[in-house]
Design an enzyme around this catalytic site. Structure first.
Site, PDB file in Angstrom:
ATOM      1  N   TYR A 151       0.856  -1.188   0.000  1.00 52.80           N
ATOM      2  CA  TYR A 151       0.000   0.000   0.000  1.00 52.80           C
ATOM      3  C   TYR A 151       0.888   1.233   0.000  1.00 52.80           C
ATOM      4  CZ  TYR A 151      -3.581   3.341   1.571  1.00 52.80           C
ATOM      5  OH  TYR A 151      -4.449   4.410   1.678  1.00 52.80           O
ATOM      6  N   ASP A 253       9.211   3.251  -0.025  1.00 51.76           N
ATOM      7  CA  ASP A 253       8.119   3.833   0.743  1.00 51.76           C
ATOM      8  C   ASP A 253       8.331   3.419   2.194  1.00 51.76           C
ATOM      9  OD1 ASP A 253       5.836   4.386   2.107  1.00 51.76           O
ATOM     10  OD2 ASP A 253       4.467   3.664   0.567  1.00 51.76           O
ATOM     11  N   LYS A 281       4.110   8.910   9.000  1.00 46.48           N
ATOM     12  CA  LYS A 281       3.788   8.230  10.261  1.00 46.48           C
ATOM     13  C   LYS A 281       4.687   8.593  11.448  1.00 46.48           C
ATOM     14  CE  LYS A 281       0.834   4.991   8.137  1.00 46.48           C
ATOM     15  NZ  LYS A 281      -0.302   4.242   8.473  1.00 46.48           N
TER      16      LYS A 281
HETATM   17  N1  PMP Z   1       2.599   4.127   2.389  1.00 40.66           N
HETATM   18  C1  PMP Z   1       2.526   3.177   3.325  1.00 40.66           C
HETATM   19  C2  PMP Z   1       3.561   2.088   3.362  1.00 40.66           C
HETATM   20  C3  PMP Z   1       1.500   3.209   4.274  1.00 40.66           C
HETATM   21  O1  PMP Z   1       1.411   2.240   5.194  1.00 40.66           O
HETATM   22  C4  PMP Z   1       0.558   4.263   4.227  1.00 40.66           C
HETATM   23  C5  PMP Z   1      -0.578   4.372   5.235  1.00 40.66           C
HETATM   24  N2  PMP Z   1      -0.920   3.249   5.920  1.00 40.66           N
HETATM   25  C6  PMP Z   1       0.686   5.235   3.232  1.00 40.66           C
HETATM   26  C7  PMP Z   1       1.731   5.139   2.323  1.00 40.66           C
HETATM   27  C8  PMP Z   1      -0.266   6.381   3.142  1.00 40.66           C
HETATM   28  O2  PMP Z   1      -0.046   7.263   4.178  1.00 40.66           O
HETATM   29  P1  PMP Z   1      -1.207   8.263   4.667  1.00 40.66           P
HETATM   30  O3  PMP Z   1      -2.264   7.425   5.303  1.00 40.66           O
HETATM   31  O4  PMP Z   1      -0.483   9.173   5.624  1.00 40.66           O
HETATM   32  O5  PMP Z   1      -1.690   8.992   3.464  1.00 40.66           O
END
Ligand code: PMP
Length: 443
Positions: A151, A253, A281
């Site tokens: 994701y 990511d 995060k």
């Molecule tokens: N990349 C990863 C690996 C994530 O786990 C998440 C959110 N769980 C995101 C991107 C998206 O981040 P946000 O919810 O702050 O938009």
């Protein structure tokens, strides 16, 4: 202890009322009944350290931890204070540069040397979208490779093949790219080639077949959106070498892994430097902030405004003061050692309980995040999880623990998160709750 979830609770009543005015009653797809919060999600009254309290005054040891950001626990005192002081002293938004941005960027660069130049935004989704856009701008190519079960946020750039049904996946050698939900144009899906993770041979073939077409490979360096799946030995180094060979950018990511897998993220842990890194995060300990960055050469296109990077709220004072204070807090002695110790104690303890009960599980952990798969086999990629992980059994575990005051995310492809606020007493109470929950799973 047994917490009940009937229609007499204030949580129930508030959730009914919420649905009359907030669409679906919740403000993210992972918070409502469709995500498994059954019969309804607890309505939260407050958080404190490792604990959450709902409006019925039930107390929970929390392992959802905001889905990762709360690495310092709920209401981290020093960060909250730094934010409050900064906005009271300076204001919150200038729409012009100010010094705290460069102070924060320097602290990021100190931990992530691959991020020579940094740009801030507000969420992981936005920053990831920028990273992909940057790769496309630099290479002049539109296609990217992403991996099944990963994701990268909710944008049209990457939201494909997240947790599709097995029947939709297509053959391993030629996976289909499946929009995660309605409303994503299939035209965009054609720009995304999906691959199973942890399989160097398959990827090598895909790179050969699509030579000259691919802008970037984007990957979570440790999969944390399909439970927790560490890279196979040498896999990240392989990604690094293969992307160099084919003149493709490598995007890590690290929205979950950055500042959590290690001080310098997964790239420090596995000693592999990507071209572009995305952080979010844990960077803000629960306040909204994200960043992406890379080498000077890579970021030059952003520095020269060749790609459009904008955002009214980018690097606002709440975001910068939170990130700045969080980075300082995480650098206090013993942070990562303690997280590792508690993580090992809890994850190994849980594994031992299931082993004694004769229930086959895989507990897959890196540092302070892990998942329990009810599976006879280790999970190395999304297709393993889709085939072997018993998500119904996981829901039963979640419900049994919730009754006993331990909160985990109901989806078996989520994960548990620890914070620096969790204590030995929390670990002990959690292990007792897991032990106590076993009859609910067998029955
Ligand atoms: N990349 C990863 C690996 C994530 O786990 C998440 C959110 N769980 C995101 C991107 C998206 O981040 P946000 O919810 O702050 O938009």
């Amino acid at each position: 202890m047994s917490i009940s979830f009937d229609s007499q609770t204030r949580s129930y009543e508030l959730f009914q009322r919420a649905q009359k005015v907030v669409a679906g009653g919740v403000t993210s797809i992972v918070r409502g009944t469709s995500a498994g919060w059954l019969p309804y999600p607890p309505m939260i009254q407050r958080g404190d350290g490792s604990h959450l309290y709902d409006v019925d005054e039930n107390e929970y040891i929390d392992y959802v931890m905001g889905h990762g950001p709360l690495i310092l626990g709920h209401r981290p005192r020093n960060v909250s204070q730094a934010v409050a002081e900064a906005i009271l002293a300076y204001g919150n938004l200038f729409a012009l540069p100010y010094e705290l941005e460069q102070v924060t960027a320097n602290k990021i660069r100190d931990r992530f040397p691959s991020m020579e130049l940094v740009k801030f935004s507000n969420s992981g989704s936005e920053a990831t979208h920028y990273a992909v856009r940057l790769a496309r701008a630099i290479t002049g190519r539109d296609k990217i490779i992403k991996f099944e079960g990963q994701y990268h946020g909710w944008t049209d750039a990457t939201e494909y093949s997240y947790h599709p049904a097995i029947k939709d996946l297509g053959p391993r050698t030629a996976p289909r790219t499946i929009p995660a939900a309605a409303g994503t144009p299939m035209e965009y899906a054609r720009l995304v080639l999906t691959q199973p993770w942890n399989d160097a041979d398959l990827l090598r073939k895909t790179l050969r077949d699509h030579r000259g077409e691919i802008a970037a490979i984007i990957t979570e360096p440790i999969m944390a959106n399909c439970g927790v799946i560490p890279p196979a030995p040498g896999y990240l180094k392989f990604l690094r070498e293969a992307t160099r060979e084919y003149d493709i950018l490598l995007i890590f990511d690290e929205v979950i892994t950055g500042l959590r897998a290690a001080r310098g993220g997964a790239q420090e842990l596995y000693d592999v430097k990507p071209d572009i890194t995305v952080l979010a995060k844990a960077l803000g300990a629960g306040f909204g902030v994200a960043a992406y960055g890379g080498s000077r050469a890579v970021m030059d296109a952003v520095a020269r405004d060749e790609i459009l990077h904008a955002g009214t709220y980018n690097a606002n004072v709440v975001a910068m003061s939170a990130a700045n204070a969080t980075l300082d807090e995480l650098d206090k002695p013993g942070t990562y050692e303690n997280l590792e110790r508690l993580g090992a104690q809890l994850a190994n303890g849980i594994h031992a309980i299931f082993e004694r009960a004769g229930i086959p599980v895989q507990v897959q952990r890196v540092a302070s995040f892990w998942q329990i798969y009810f599976s006879p086999k280790p999970i190395r990629e999304y297709r393993d999880a889709a085939q072997y992980a018993d998500l119904i059994q996981f829901r039963k575990l979640q419900a049994a623990l919730r009754k006993r005051g331990v909160l985990i995310y109901p989806n078996g492809l989520g994960r548990w998160f620890l914070s620096t606020a969790h204590t030995n007493a929390d670990i002990e109470a959690t292990l007792n709750a897991v032990e106590d929950a076993i009859p609910d799973l067998i029955g």
